[in-house]
Write a protein that holds these residues in place. Structure first.
Motif, PDB file in Angstrom:
ATOM      1  N   VAL A   1       0.833  -1.207   0.000  1.00  0.00           N
ATOM      2  CA  VAL A   1       0.000   0.000   0.000  1.00  0.00           C
ATOM      3  C   VAL A   1       0.866   1.254   0.000  1.00  0.00           C
ATOM      4  CG1 VAL A   1      -1.554   1.359   1.444  1.00  0.00           C
ATOM      5  CG2 VAL A   1      -2.046  -1.047   1.018  1.00  0.00           C
ATOM      6  N   ILE A   2       1.900   1.287   0.849  1.00  0.00           N
ATOM      7  CA  ILE A   2       2.784   2.453   0.914  1.00  0.00           C
ATOM      8  C   ILE A   2       3.532   2.635  -0.405  1.00  0.00           C
ATOM      9  CG2 ILE A   2       4.838   3.395   2.045  1.00  0.00           C
ATOM     10  CD1 ILE A   2       3.873   2.007   4.619  1.00  0.00           C
ATOM     11  N   ARG A   3       3.947   1.523  -1.006  1.00  0.00           N
ATOM     12  CA  ARG A   3       4.663   1.593  -2.290  1.00  0.00           C
ATOM     13  C   ARG A   3       3.805   2.246  -3.361  1.00  0.00           C
ATOM     14  NH1 ARG A   3       5.774   2.229  -6.641  1.00  0.00           N
ATOM     15  NH2 ARG A   3       7.093   1.048  -8.106  1.00  0.00           N
ATOM     16  N   PHE A   4       2.568   1.862  -3.475  1.00  0.00           N
ATOM     17  CA  PHE A   4       1.717   2.400  -4.537  1.00  0.00           C
ATOM     18  C   PHE A   4       1.141   3.767  -4.183  1.00  0.00           C
ATOM     19  CE2 PHE A   4       1.791  -2.034  -5.838  1.00  0.00           C
ATOM     20  CZ  PHE A   4       1.960  -1.901  -7.222  1.00  0.00           C
ATOM     21  N   SER A   5       1.192   4.155  -2.916  1.00  0.00           N
ATOM     22  CA  SER A   5       0.686   5.471  -2.546  1.00  0.00           C
ATOM     23  C   SER A   5       1.529   6.587  -3.162  1.00  0.00           C
ATOM     24  CB  SER A   5       0.679   5.619  -1.021  1.00  0.00           C
ATOM     25  OG  SER A   5       2.005   5.689  -0.512  1.00  0.00           O
TER      26      SER A   5
ATOM     27  N   ASP B   1      -6.355   8.975  -9.686  1.00  0.00           N
ATOM     28  CA  ASP B   1      -5.483   7.995  -9.041  1.00  0.00           C
ATOM     29  C   ASP B   1      -6.098   7.507  -7.734  1.00  0.00           C
ATOM     30  OD1 ASP B   1      -3.506   8.114 -10.989  1.00  0.00           O
ATOM     31  OD2 ASP B   1      -2.464   9.761 -10.009  1.00  0.00           O
ATOM     32  N   PHE B   2      -6.626   8.454  -6.946  1.00  0.00           N
ATOM     33  CA  PHE B   2      -7.161   8.096  -5.636  1.00  0.00           C
ATOM     34  C   PHE B   2      -8.470   7.335  -5.745  1.00  0.00           C
ATOM     35  CE2 PHE B   2      -9.439   8.883  -1.638  1.00  0.00           C
ATOM     36  CZ  PHE B   2      -8.465   8.554  -0.715  1.00  0.00           C
TER      37      PHE B   2
ATOM     38  N   MET C   1      -7.339   3.934  -4.204  1.00  0.00           N
ATOM     39  CA  MET C   1      -7.805   2.807  -4.994  1.00  0.00           C
ATOM     40  C   MET C   1      -6.656   1.939  -5.503  1.00  0.00           C
ATOM     41  SD  MET C   1     -10.258   1.002  -6.137  1.00  0.00           S
ATOM     42  CE  MET C   1     -11.830   1.868  -6.157  1.00  0.00           C
ATOM     43  N   LYS C   2      -5.503   2.544  -5.778  1.00  0.00           N
ATOM     44  CA  LYS C   2      -4.372   1.740  -6.269  1.00  0.00           C
ATOM     45  C   LYS C   2      -3.923   0.737  -5.224  1.00  0.00           C
ATOM     46  CE  LYS C   2      -2.259   4.767  -9.731  1.00  0.00           C
ATOM     47  NZ  LYS C   2      -1.051   5.508 -10.133  1.00  0.00           N
ATOM     48  N   GLY C   3      -3.666   1.216  -4.018  1.00  0.00           N
ATOM     49  CA  GLY C   3      -3.222   0.314  -2.968  1.00  0.00           C
ATOM     50  C   GLY C   3      -4.287  -0.710  -2.615  1.00  0.00           C
ATOM     51  N   THR C   4      -5.547  -0.245  -2.537  1.00  0.00           N
ATOM     52  CA  THR C   4      -6.636  -1.153  -2.215  1.00  0.00           C
ATOM     53  C   THR C   4      -6.783  -2.239  -3.278  1.00  0.00           C
ATOM     54  OG1 THR C   4      -7.833   0.593  -1.035  1.00  0.00           O
ATOM     55  CG2 THR C   4      -9.115  -1.292  -1.780  1.00  0.00           C
TER      56      THR C   4
ATOM     57  N   GLN D   1      -6.552  -6.301  -2.873  1.00  0.00           N
ATOM     58  CA  GLN D   1      -7.619  -7.199  -3.321  1.00  0.00           C
ATOM     59  C   GLN D   1      -7.087  -8.270  -4.266  1.00  0.00           C
ATOM     60  OE1 GLN D   1     -10.078  -4.087  -4.816  1.00  0.00           O
ATOM     61  NE2 GLN D   1     -11.310  -3.934  -2.959  1.00  0.00           N
ATOM     62  N   ILE D   2      -6.142  -7.910  -5.131  1.00  0.00           N
ATOM     63  CA  ILE D   2      -5.549  -8.898  -6.038  1.00  0.00           C
ATOM     64  C   ILE D   2      -4.823  -9.983  -5.244  1.00  0.00           C
ATOM     65  CG2 ILE D   2      -3.752  -9.235  -7.778  1.00  0.00           C
ATOM     66  CD1 ILE D   2      -4.527  -6.522  -8.952  1.00  0.00           C
ATOM     67  N   ILE D   3      -3.995  -9.552  -4.287  1.00  0.00           N
ATOM     68  CA  ILE D   3      -3.257 -10.516  -3.459  1.00  0.00           C
ATOM     69  C   ILE D   3      -4.231 -11.406  -2.694  1.00  0.00           C
ATOM     70  CG2 ILE D   3      -1.722 -10.729  -1.478  1.00  0.00           C
ATOM     71  CD1 ILE D   3      -0.381  -8.143  -2.429  1.00  0.00           C
ATOM     72  N   LYS D   4      -5.251 -10.797  -2.132  1.00  0.00           N
ATOM     73  CA  LYS D   4      -6.234 -11.557  -1.359  1.00  0.00           C
ATOM     74  C   LYS D   4      -6.956 -12.571  -2.223  1.00  0.00           C
ATOM     75  CE  LYS D   4     -10.845 -11.832  -0.593  1.00  0.00           C
ATOM     76  NZ  LYS D   4     -12.091 -11.416  -1.222  1.00  0.00           N
ATOM     77  N   ALA D   5      -7.330 -12.179  -3.452  1.00  0.00           N
ATOM     78  CA  ALA D   5      -8.032 -13.107  -4.333  1.00  0.00           C
ATOM     79  C   ALA D   5      -7.165 -14.312  -4.675  1.00  0.00           C
ATOM     80  CB  ALA D   5      -8.460 -12.377  -5.611  1.00  0.00           C
TER      81      ALA D   5
END
Length: 550
Positions: A29-33, A41-42, A184-187, A191-195
């Motif tokens: 999340v911090i990386r993509f922020s 972007d947000f 939205m980017k970090g989220t 979500q991708i990792i979780k899926a």
């Protein structure tokens, strides 16, 4: 609670796996922020995700704790009738693909209200859409937060009221951090990792269960039926929804809510704006259907596997009852280590869903109410994003408080309400806006508010809240009974009523649709022509050449 946790695993192992997941996702999340420079972007991840990436993220957004824990548990206890939930959830995506995905992506910008207000009076329609979005998101959040508290308390051995409340608060704080920092980017990447984790975890357990049955599904079903108190009835419809005419009608009502409500869920609809083109939006849904379809096939094996290997008595005796079926099956298959992994996957599932819900609700308030209604569109991007962040904090606090209050309640009530509101208020208005040229502002308002109010009222006065024998209602005291609506889900009444009110409001209004805007909306929704937007507006007032991260 501590005893239950010791029975199904080792809290220290679960804490270590939970902690590893939280650290990894926070780093992502911090990386993509760092790349959050514009409002787009947000809100929409810069529309930089491919159809495949967005489809996986949609799967992560859609497959909540109810899908992983709830459906497996429902199949473990009721067999065939539990699997009908999987069928309803999956078929719903055909509605989204055929009626919503491409048209919504072409017409809107950030939220569902962009579509509804395109050719209608902006102020009242955006306000109504924002209220509906907040209602759906909030009740969905309460269910996820309460589910998160129960799961973590069980698997980490947390006991006592204050310990349980603290667990729910920690989940809520993590959710707020993900949204505030990553947008939205970090989220989306969470979500991708979780899926991926969820599908891999379910696949591992599925093949493990099939291995114990000699990779023979018929053998597994027979063994499960032999151990079930209901016998072979679990292989046929009717264990849960065939006892009476009322339960049969209730199943039709629930099916309507599940199938139609999915295409009106705000956090799912918002995902269509994260791709650059309508083609990618269609590909997103195609990928989502494939992944979600595979997952629901896994739940069939997991549910009957839990019925066979764990047993209904042990499931019903565990905290959370049906929701404990998947963790108990994991412990039965692989002991403490597999249980810890599956627990972390379930925790990841809840975190990803609540983050998606929070960013959707905050974007709806900031974009639809603050900017479009209160500021008449005059707010600059960085002001709008700041309001969205403040709203995310407020929503997070409300969700924490609500989750604490609802931790001992029937969270299925909250999920049912969210789907009922989405199916009743959102989808009829979206379809009318896209496909009926005469549709006007009064029709939209009557449809949204009528669907919202009718769904809420019918559920409040249904057996879900009071009157079920054995304290199965939200109000546990069986002597308190104020229900007069006989069904658990109001969809069979509230959904047709919302369509009717939308038509009635339109034909009784003297307002005439703006033909020019209607023509523009039709062309844009069907072809994508003119759908390009000024998406690069920086969220700060500084030069766009060196935009300040949001």
């Amino acid at each position: 609670m501590t005893l239950a946790a010791e029975t199904v695993g080792e809290p220290a192992v679960n804490i270590a796996i939970f902690g590893l997941f939280v650290v990894v996702t926070l780093v992502i999340v911090i990386r993509f922020s760092r790349s959050n420079r514009t409002a787009t972007d947000f809100y929409a991840g810069g529309r930089a995700f491919s159809g495949r990436q967005n489809g996986i993220a949609i799967s992560g957004d859609y497959l909540s704790a109810a899908s992983f824990l709830g459906i497996a548990g429902a199949i473990a206890l009721t067999g065939y009738d539990g699997f009908l939930y999987s069928i309803g959830f999956l078929v719903a995506w055909l509605v989204a693909l055929l009626l919503v995905a491409e048209l919504l992506r072409n017409t809107g910008r950030y939220t569902m209200a962009d579509v509804l207000s395109f050719r209608l009076r902006e102020g009242p329609v955006r306000t109504a859409a924002a209220i509906s979005t907040l209602a759906v998101s909030l009740f969905y959040l309460l269910a996820q937060m309460a589910g998160a508290g129960g799961l973590v308390n069980l698997l980490l051995g947390v006991s006592g009221t204050w310990g349980q409340n603290l667990t729910i608060a920690v989940v809520g704080i993590l959710m707020i951090v993900y949204v505030l920092v990553g947008g939205m980017k970090g989220t989306t990447w969470v979500q991708i990792i979780k899926a991926v984790l969820l599908v891999l975890g379910a696949a591992l357990m599925t093949f493990w269960v099939l291995g114990k049955a000699g990779f023979n599904l018929s053998s597994l079903l027979g063994d499960a039926a032999a151990t079930s108190p209901a016998g072979e009835a679990v292989l046929n419809p009717g264990v849960r929804y065939g006892a009476s005419d009322t339960t049969k009608i209730d199943f039709v009502s629930l099916s309507m809510a599940l199938v139609l409500g999915t295409a009106g869920l705000p956090h799912v609809l918002m995902r269509f704006y994260t791709v650059p083109t309508a083609i990618q939006a269609r590909r997103s849904v195609a990928w989502a259907i494939g992944i979600i379809g595979c997952f629901y096939l896994f739940t069939l094996v997991l549910g009957y596997g839990a019925m066979y290997l764990v047993g209904a008595d042990k499931i019903n005796a565990a905290p959370g009852k049906a929701n404990a079926a998947a963790p108990l099956l994991a412990f039965e298959l692989g002991g403490t280590l597999l249980l810890g992994i599956i627990a972390a996957v379930a925790f990841a599932t809840i975190l990803a869903v609540v983050a998606g819900l929070t960013i959707t609700a905050s974007a709806s308030f900031a974009h639809d109410v603050y900017n479009s209604v209160l500021k008449k569109g005059a707010a600059v991007a960085h002001q709008e994003v700041r309001v969205a962040r403040i709203t995310a904090v407020v929503i997070g606090v409300v969700a924490i408080v609500g989750g604490i209050l609802a931790k001992d309640q029937n969270v299925a009530f909250l999920v049912a309400l969210a789907f009922a509101v989405a199916a009743s208020a959102n989808l009829p208005t979206i379809l009318y806006s896209l496909f009926w040229k005469r549709f006007n502002t009064r029709g939209a308002l009557w449809s949204i508010y009528g669907g919202l109010i009718s769904a809420v009222v019918l559920i409040v006065f249904s057996p879900v809240v009071s009157g079920k024998p054995g304290g199965a209602s939200m109000i546990k005291d069986s002597s308190v009974d104020f229900h007069w609506f006989p069904l658990d889900n109001p969809g069979i009444v509230s959904i047709p009523l919302a369509f009717l009110l939308g038509w009635l409001g339109t034909v009784t209004s003297r307002e005439r649709a703006d033909e020019a805007r209607q023509a523009e909306m039709e062309v844009r929704s069907l072809t994508g022509a003119g759908a390009e937007r000024a998406d690069a507006e920086p969220v700060s007032t500084e030069s766009a050449a060196e935009p300040t991260p949001v």
